[in-house]
Design a protein around this motif. Structure first.
Motif, PDB file in Angstrom:
ATOM      1  N   LEU A 130       0.824  -1.346   0.033  1.00 28.51           N
ATOM      2  CA  LEU A 130       0.004   0.034  -0.060  1.00 28.51           C
ATOM      3  C   LEU A 130       0.799   1.232   0.094  1.00 28.51           C
ATOM      4  CD1 LEU A 130      -2.985   0.852   1.926  1.00 28.51           C
ATOM      5  CD2 LEU A 130      -0.996   2.116   2.638  1.00 28.51           C
ATOM      6  N   LEU A 166       2.753   1.644  -3.337  1.00 25.54           N
ATOM      7  CA  LEU A 166       2.110   2.046  -4.330  1.00 25.54           C
ATOM      8  C   LEU A 166       1.785   3.437  -4.454  1.00 25.54           C
ATOM      9  CD1 LEU A 166       0.080   1.005  -6.624  1.00 25.54           C
ATOM     10  CD2 LEU A 166      -1.757   1.513  -5.173  1.00 25.54           C
ATOM     11  N   ASP A 218       0.910  -4.697   8.900  1.00 21.63           N
ATOM     12  CA  ASP A 218       0.632  -4.722   7.699  1.00 21.63           C
ATOM     13  C   ASP A 218      -0.712  -5.653   7.663  1.00 21.63           C
ATOM     14  OD1 ASP A 218       1.141  -3.896   4.906  1.00 21.63           O
ATOM     15  OD2 ASP A 218       1.096  -6.149   4.488  1.00 21.63           O
ATOM     16  N   GLU A 219      -2.007  -5.075   6.948  1.00 24.05           N
ATOM     17  CA  GLU A 219      -3.112  -5.748   6.978  1.00 24.05           C
ATOM     18  C   GLU A 219      -3.762  -6.343   8.061  1.00 24.05           C
ATOM     19  OE1 GLU A 219      -4.277  -7.086   3.272  1.00 24.05           O
ATOM     20  OE2 GLU A 219      -2.432  -6.747   2.235  1.00 24.05           O
ATOM     21  N   ASP A 264      -6.911   3.482   1.283  1.00 27.34           N
ATOM     22  CA  ASP A 264      -7.698   2.816   2.267  1.00 27.34           C
ATOM     23  C   ASP A 264      -8.337   3.475   3.175  1.00 27.34           C
ATOM     24  OD1 ASP A 264      -7.417  -0.474   1.972  1.00 27.34           O
ATOM     25  OD2 ASP A 264      -8.072   0.265   3.940  1.00 27.34           O
ATOM     26  N   HIS A 276      -7.667  -1.730  -0.459  1.00 23.60           N
ATOM     27  CA  HIS A 276      -6.827  -2.623  -0.842  1.00 23.60           C
ATOM     28  C   HIS A 276      -6.740  -3.852  -0.106  1.00 23.60           C
ATOM     29  CE1 HIS A 276      -3.949   0.862  -2.362  1.00 23.60           C
ATOM     30  NE2 HIS A 276      -4.784   1.465  -1.539  1.00 23.60           N
ATOM     31  N   THR A 277      -7.888  -4.389   0.233  1.00 21.18           N
ATOM     32  CA  THR A 277      -7.726  -5.755   0.985  1.00 21.18           C
ATOM     33  C   THR A 277      -9.179  -6.115   1.340  1.00 21.18           C
ATOM     34  OG1 THR A 277      -6.862  -6.972   2.653  1.00 21.18           O
ATOM     35  CG2 THR A 277      -7.490  -4.965   3.481  1.00 21.18           C
ATOM     36  N   ALA A 285      -8.320  -6.691   8.391  1.00 19.64           N
ATOM     37  CA  ALA A 285      -7.508  -5.556   8.099  1.00 19.64           C
ATOM     38  C   ALA A 285      -8.847  -4.296   7.715  1.00 19.64           C
ATOM     39  CB  ALA A 285      -6.855  -5.748   7.000  1.00 19.64           C
ATOM     40  N   VAL A 332      -8.078  -2.524  -6.559  1.00 23.71           N
ATOM     41  CA  VAL A 332      -6.977  -2.361  -7.106  1.00 23.71           C
ATOM     42  C   VAL A 332      -6.416  -3.223  -8.214  1.00 23.71           C
ATOM     43  CG1 VAL A 332      -5.885  -0.908  -5.492  1.00 23.71           C
ATOM     44  CG2 VAL A 332      -5.882  -3.542  -5.157  1.00 23.71           C
ATOM     45  N   ASN A 382      -3.338  -1.861 -10.362  1.00 22.98           N
ATOM     46  CA  ASN A 382      -2.157  -1.031  -9.807  1.00 22.98           C
ATOM     47  C   ASN A 382      -1.110  -0.966 -10.978  1.00 22.98           C
ATOM     48  OD1 ASN A 382      -2.270  -2.226  -6.230  1.00 22.98           O
ATOM     49  ND2 ASN A 382      -3.128  -0.515  -7.354  1.00 22.98           N
ATOM     50  N   TYR A 442      -1.625 -15.636   4.398  1.00 22.39           N
ATOM     51  CA  TYR A 442      -2.125 -15.726   3.202  1.00 22.39           C
ATOM     52  C   TYR A 442      -1.279 -15.698   2.093  1.00 22.39           C
ATOM     53  CZ  TYR A 442      -2.203 -10.592   1.481  1.00 22.39           C
ATOM     54  OH  TYR A 442      -1.806  -9.490   1.040  1.00 22.39           O
ATOM     55  N   GLU A 449      -4.979 -12.004  -2.345  1.00 29.03           N
ATOM     56  CA  GLU A 449      -3.965 -10.762  -2.676  1.00 29.03           C
ATOM     57  C   GLU A 449      -4.806  -9.842  -3.421  1.00 29.03           C
ATOM     58  OE1 GLU A 449      -1.662  -9.072  -1.629  1.00 29.03           O
ATOM     59  OE2 GLU A 449       0.037 -10.569  -1.769  1.00 29.03           O
ATOM     60  N   ALA A 450      -5.175  -8.622  -2.725  1.00 29.80           N
ATOM     61  CA  ALA A 450      -6.063  -7.764  -3.775  1.00 29.80           C
ATOM     62  C   ALA A 450      -5.292  -7.492  -5.272  1.00 29.80           C
ATOM     63  CB  ALA A 450      -6.022  -6.399  -2.962  1.00 29.80           C
ATOM     64  N   SER A 451      -3.952  -7.177  -5.214  1.00 33.15           N
ATOM     65  CA  SER A 451      -3.328  -7.064  -6.459  1.00 33.15           C
ATOM     66  C   SER A 451      -1.945  -7.685  -6.595  1.00 33.15           C
ATOM     67  CB  SER A 451      -3.226  -5.523  -6.913  1.00 33.15           C
ATOM     68  OG  SER A 451      -2.380  -5.199  -8.016  1.00 33.15           O
ATOM     69  N   GLY A 452      -1.137  -7.094  -5.457  1.00 29.76           N
ATOM     70  CA  GLY A 452       0.216  -7.314  -5.636  1.00 29.76           C
ATOM     71  C   GLY A 452       0.694  -6.354  -6.703  1.00 29.76           C
ATOM     72  N   THR A 453       2.012  -5.941  -6.561  1.00 28.83           N
ATOM     73  CA  THR A 453       2.745  -5.223  -7.351  1.00 28.83           C
ATOM     74  C   THR A 453       4.267  -5.706  -7.600  1.00 28.83           C
ATOM     75  OG1 THR A 453       3.381  -3.668  -5.326  1.00 28.83           O
ATOM     76  CG2 THR A 453       1.570  -3.015  -7.051  1.00 28.83           C
TER      77      THR A 453
HETATM   78  C1  KOT Z   1      -3.186  -2.566   5.287  1.00 27.06           C
HETATM   79  C2  KOT Z   1      -4.277  -2.286   6.511  1.00 27.06           C
HETATM   80  C3  KOT Z   1      -5.639  -2.077   6.174  1.00 27.06           C
HETATM   81  C4  KOT Z   1      -5.845  -2.208   4.819  1.00 27.06           C
HETATM   82  C5  KOT Z   1      -5.261  -2.848   3.799  1.00 27.06           C
HETATM   83  C6  KOT Z   1      -3.706  -2.837   3.978  1.00 27.06           C
HETATM   84  C7  KOT Z   1      -2.973  -3.263   2.844  1.00 27.06           C
HETATM   85  C8  KOT Z   1      -3.176  -3.630   1.800  1.00 27.06           C
HETATM   86  N1  KOT Z   1      -1.633  -3.100   2.897  1.00 27.06           N
HETATM   87  N2  KOT Z   1      -0.894  -3.471   1.975  1.00 27.06           N
HETATM   88  N3  KOT Z   1      -1.976  -3.748   1.111  1.00 27.06           N
HETATM   89  C9  KOT Z   1      -1.608  -4.271  -0.348  1.00 27.06           C
HETATM   90  O1  KOT Z   1      -1.748  -3.148  -1.199  1.00 27.06           O
HETATM   91  C10 KOT Z   1      -1.354  -3.157  -2.505  1.00 27.06           C
HETATM   92  C11 KOT Z   1      -1.559  -1.991  -3.172  1.00 27.06           C
HETATM   93  O2  KOT Z   1      -2.795  -1.942  -3.530  1.00 27.06           O
HETATM   94  C12 KOT Z   1      -1.670  -4.567  -3.213  1.00 27.06           C
HETATM   95  O3  KOT Z   1      -1.137  -4.741  -4.283  1.00 27.06           O
HETATM   96  C13 KOT Z   1      -1.750  -5.896  -2.139  1.00 27.06           C
HETATM   97  O4  KOT Z   1      -2.388  -6.874  -2.745  1.00 27.06           O
HETATM   98  C14 KOT Z   1      -2.197  -5.419  -0.661  1.00 27.06           C
HETATM   99  O5  KOT Z   1      -1.942  -6.589   0.093  1.00 27.06           O
END
Ligand code: KOT
Length: 824
Positions: free
Chosen positions: A128, A131, A280-281, A328, A366-367, A372, A445, A474, A563, A662-666
């Motif tokens: 996040l 990005l 994270d998450e 987010d 993002h998730t 999260a 994303v 993304n 995950y 995994e929402a997207s991954g970069t």
């Molecule tokens: C963290 C806390 C709360 C909500 C979401 C997050 C979060 C999500 N932190 N990183 N992500 C990632 O975001 C990336 C950019 O969009 C994605 O590529 C990735 O899949 C997410 O895990």
């Protein structure tokens, strides 16, 4: 012929000689030293100062152009900006990298050593935050008016040390010795109220007003980091807020003789921007975190409004001039804050204020992970932000009584289900609901993620307002993730397609025509080999492990999370190791499995997985029976700077999350761009990467998202897979012995436990066989050198879509509707 370079064009660019003069001048006049006495840190700072002469000038021109045009701008609110280092990136974007390198060489310095002095700006956890950093790079490159807003943490994400195989967290002090890129702006300090109570007062006109009497006040000091677009036409600003004690508070106490109390006040205020939360998450619901969120939202909104008021006397044009993107839900409190300012301070009526808010804010999800999804206890809100809670209640009341009632008349169950306030033992504010109810757009994303956002996360909201939901897939900036981190491949591409590819990454598709060309293949794979040799040296330095650059470099780098399934990777490594022990002639190419990952400090299983990787690495790397066929490496302190050395050196990109998580991954995009083949599930942006590069050029395995859901619904039983697959059973049982932890059996047992008694929530066991087969396919394919080279080239040449410039243009078309402004 010497390879051509893609070099940003810039009328201000310095020649080597000018650069030399500038560096020497800054050594003397800025740093108070000279060529003979300066250490590398001084050389680095002098180099930065030389670049800043160009950058600050462009910064001024950009802000002048934006002010003159009174242009609509996006304000990107994010609790995280994972910037990494800026020097090399800025040198490239200003177009003076070669001049700087040659100038330093003439002065007897190696640019790599000098740039190694820079600490990472690690003001983020992972995807996040990174990005956000790519997005502000693209916004500047595309000449869009934009400001990034965040927190000026004193300590970024912790530095990870590995001791006895275990993760130890150490504080990160990125600006201990000063940071040449930031500019303090005391003229734009803001005051932020906190705590206290709300008074209802009636004016002489008989109208009711709410007055928030704050119990405390802190101040926000802005630090500006210039964001240099490619070719440096536009230099935007990342504005980070540092918290300080408000002057009058500590002086009052101080004057009353309370020096010690005033110091306590000061340290409480400074605590707000002291440290980035390392989770994270996952959400923790800590009061200080809520205050961080409010602090930076309040400062940023005041800043946005102050700028707006320079050209406007009322708020009728506000949502035309400003769009605020919420990265987010972390900045959600900006919504009630803007409502509060408009109603309580500016005197607007509710409906007008609401219209402005609902035309100004947009939200990126993002998730989908339940843990999260942010919720805040109502009692905490009431304590810290009493007026904001009242406003949230009123937003909710109107939403339920007007919109939900109209759509589902008399349906109390639906009202309970969609309420922004979750009832229960502890009543909670559901931040994502507040976002969706307010924002004019909500986006996911990646294509698949955005579908799941609609279907699984917000299905009823989507029924109410289908037009509010969008996808923006993304992307990553090609400047950092190819031009700067892989000079060799970058200049090969410049030879092939000219120097515009760092803007238009789809130009690389020309390389597809050469995917079968023997000379092209050799050049491409020679570069890969060079990057692997460079990485092998890093591995030797950091881990004291020798790896063979001819081996397959198989890399999984990302935050540690169940995950993301690093432990599935571990199970497969154990299976390979076992095969090699059972059959010394087991046919396989040499393979190096490389990991980089930080675990949240309180995430026990994640830390156990890091320990397991390190203990397994100890054993495998020193086992002569397997003749170096298998190596396992855990690189400590994974961060942007290390990532820049890893992506270019990868053959295989591990993207093995459980489908749907995994929402997207970069990272997946950065690997492919640098010519690695994806070994992955049909999850996040992997789906779109496979679409772009072709199914035959990726290794897809495992259950897809629907199959994951179906298996879970049918009642997943990991024991079936344990008893059904002798190899899987053997490696799981191995974890309980003391084979990897001599004299201490059971140290790795928590992994087995989570996968069996724990129910294996992310279906590692269900996907194990398929994953293992996919690895066999990888190994076979690697033996076909030409076949592999072809696939690597096609991957690199076909991911132009994942340029973050494209993501930004999508945001502009679908959500922000900005116009470019060209500074002079
Ligand atoms: C963290 C806390 C709360 C909500 C979401 C997050 C979060 C999500 N932190 N990183 N992500 C990632 O975001 C990336 C950019 O969009 C994605 O590529 C990735 O899949 C997410 O895990």
């Amino acid at each position: 012929m010497a390879a051509k370079k893609a070099t940003a064009k810039n009328a201000l660019a310095l020649s080597k000689e000018q650069f030399k003069d500038s560096i020497v001048k800054h050594l003397r006049s800025t740093l108070g030293t000279d060529e003979a006495r300066a250490n590398n840190q001084a050389w680095w700072k002098a180099t930065c100062s030389a670049v800043n002469e160009l950058v600050f000038d462009r910064l001024t021109e950009t802000s002048k152009a934006n002010a003159e045009n009174d242009s609509r701008a996006v304000h990107y609110l994010s609790l995280e900006f994972l910037m990494g280092r800026l020097t090399v990136n800025n040198l490239h974007n200003v177009g003076v990298f070669d001049a700087a390198r040659d100038a330093l060489t003439d002065l007897g310095k190696d640019i790599n050593d000098i740039c190694d002095e820079e600490p990472d700006m690690a003001l983020g956890n992972g995807g996040l935050g990174r990005l956000a950093a790519c997005f502000i790079d693209s916004l500047a490159t595309l000449n869009y008016p934009a400001v990034g807003y965040g927190i000026h943490y004193e300590h970024g994400l912790f530095r990870q040390e590995i001791q006895g195989g275990r993760q130890i967290e150490r504080p990160d002090s990125w600006r201990e010795y000063g940071n040449p890129w930031e500019i303090c702006r005391p003229e734009s300090i803001q005051e932020v109220p906190l705590y206290g109570y709300v008074e209802t007062v009636f004016g002489e006109d008989g109208k009711m007003r709410k007055v928030w009497h704050a119990g405390r006040q802190i101040k926000g000091v802005p630090w500006d980091i210039p964001v240099v677009g490619y070719e440096a036409k536009t230099v935007n600003v990342l504005r980070l807020w540092e918290s300080k004690a408000a002057d009058f508070f500590d002086w009052d106490v101080f004057n009353a003789g309370g020096y010690v109390d005033s110091q306590a006040e000061k340290s409480q205020a400074e605590a707000v921007s002291k440290v980035l939360y390392p989770n994270d998450e996952s959400e923790q619901g800590k009061e200080l975190r809520l205050i961080q969120q409010y602090f930076f939202c309040a400062c940023s909104l005041k800043d946005i409004i102050r700028r707006y008021k320079r050209n406007h006397t009322d708020f009728s044009q506000f949502s035309k001039q400003a769009v605020i993107q919420l990265n987010d839900t972390h900045p959600t409190v900006a919504i009630p804050e803007l409502m509060r300012i408009l109603i309580d301070e500016e005197g607007l009526v509710w409906d007008d204020a609401w219209k402005i808010c609902s035309e100004t804010f947009a939200y990126t999800n993002h998730t989908l992970l339940p843990e999260a999804l942010e919720k805040w206890a109502v009692y905490l809100f009431e304590k810290v932000l009493p007026r904001h809670l009242e406003i949230i209640y009123e937003i909710n009341r109107r939403f339920l009584e007007d919109e939900v009632e109209a759509k589902w008349p008399g349906n109390d169950e639906m009202k309970r289900h969609l309420s922004i306030i979750e009832e229960g033992e502890t009543r909670m504010v559901r931040m994502a609901f507040l976002c969706v109810v307010t924002c004019f757009k909500t986006n996911g994303v990646a294509a698949m993620h955005s579908e799941l956002v609609k279907q699984d996360l917000f299905p009823e909201f989507c029924e109410l307002w289908p037009e509010r939901f969008e996808n923006v897939t993304n992307g990553v900036t090609p400047r950092r993730w190819l031009l700067a981190c892989n000079e060799e491949l970058a200049s090969m591409y410049t030879d092939l397609v000219g120097d515009q590819w760092p803007r238009d990454l789809t130009l690389l598709s020309k390389a597809n025509e050469f995917a079968d060309d023997a000379k092209f293949q050799k050049k491409f794979m020679d570069i890969k080999h060079t990057k692997k040799v460079q990485l092998a040296k890093v591995i030797k330095d950091l881990c004291d492990v020798e790896v063979d650059p001819n081996a397959i470099f198989d890399i999984q780098i990302k935050r540690l999370h169940e995950y993301k399934r690093q432990h599935l990777n571990v199970l497969h490594i154990l299976a390979l190791y076992r095969r090699l022990l059972e059959n010394p002639n087991y046919e396989m190419n040499k393979r190096v499995f490389i990991f980089g990952a930080k675990a949240a400090p309180g995430y026990k299983l994640a830390k156990d997985i890091i320990y397991a990787i390190n203990k397994i690495a100890d054993k495998v790397n020193n086992d002569e029976r397997i003749q170096g066929k298998l190596k396992v490496v855990f690189l400590p302190n994974y961060r942007v700077t290390l990532a820049e050395k890893l992506f270019p050196a990868a053959d295989v990109s591990e993207q093995i999350s459980t489908a749907g998580y995994e929402a997207s991954g970069t990272g997946n995009m950065k690997f492919a761009l640098n010519g690695a083949l994806t070994l992955g599930t049909l999850d996040g942006a992997n789906v779109e990467i496979a679409e772009e590069v072709g199914d035959e050029n990726v290794f897809i395995f495992g259950l897809n998202c629907d199959e994951v859901k179906a298996l879970k619904a049918a009642g997943y039983n990991p024991w079936d897979y344990y008893y059904g697959n002798p190899e899987l059973k053997a490696v799981l049982d191995w974890l309980e012995t003391d084979y990897f932890t001599p004299g201490a059996p059971g140290e790795l047992a928590s992994i087995k436990q989570s996968l069996l008694e724990g129910g294996d929530p992310y279906l590692c066991l269900a996907d194990f066989a398929s994953y293992s087969e996919a690895h066999i396919a990888v190994d076979k394919m690697y033996s076909d050198k030409k076949g592999w080279a072809r696939k690597a080239i096609i991957n690199s040449a076909s991911v132009g879509k994942f340029n973050s410039d494209r993501s930004i243009e999508d945001y502009v078309d679908r959500i922000w509707h900005l116009e470019k402004v060209m500074p002079n």
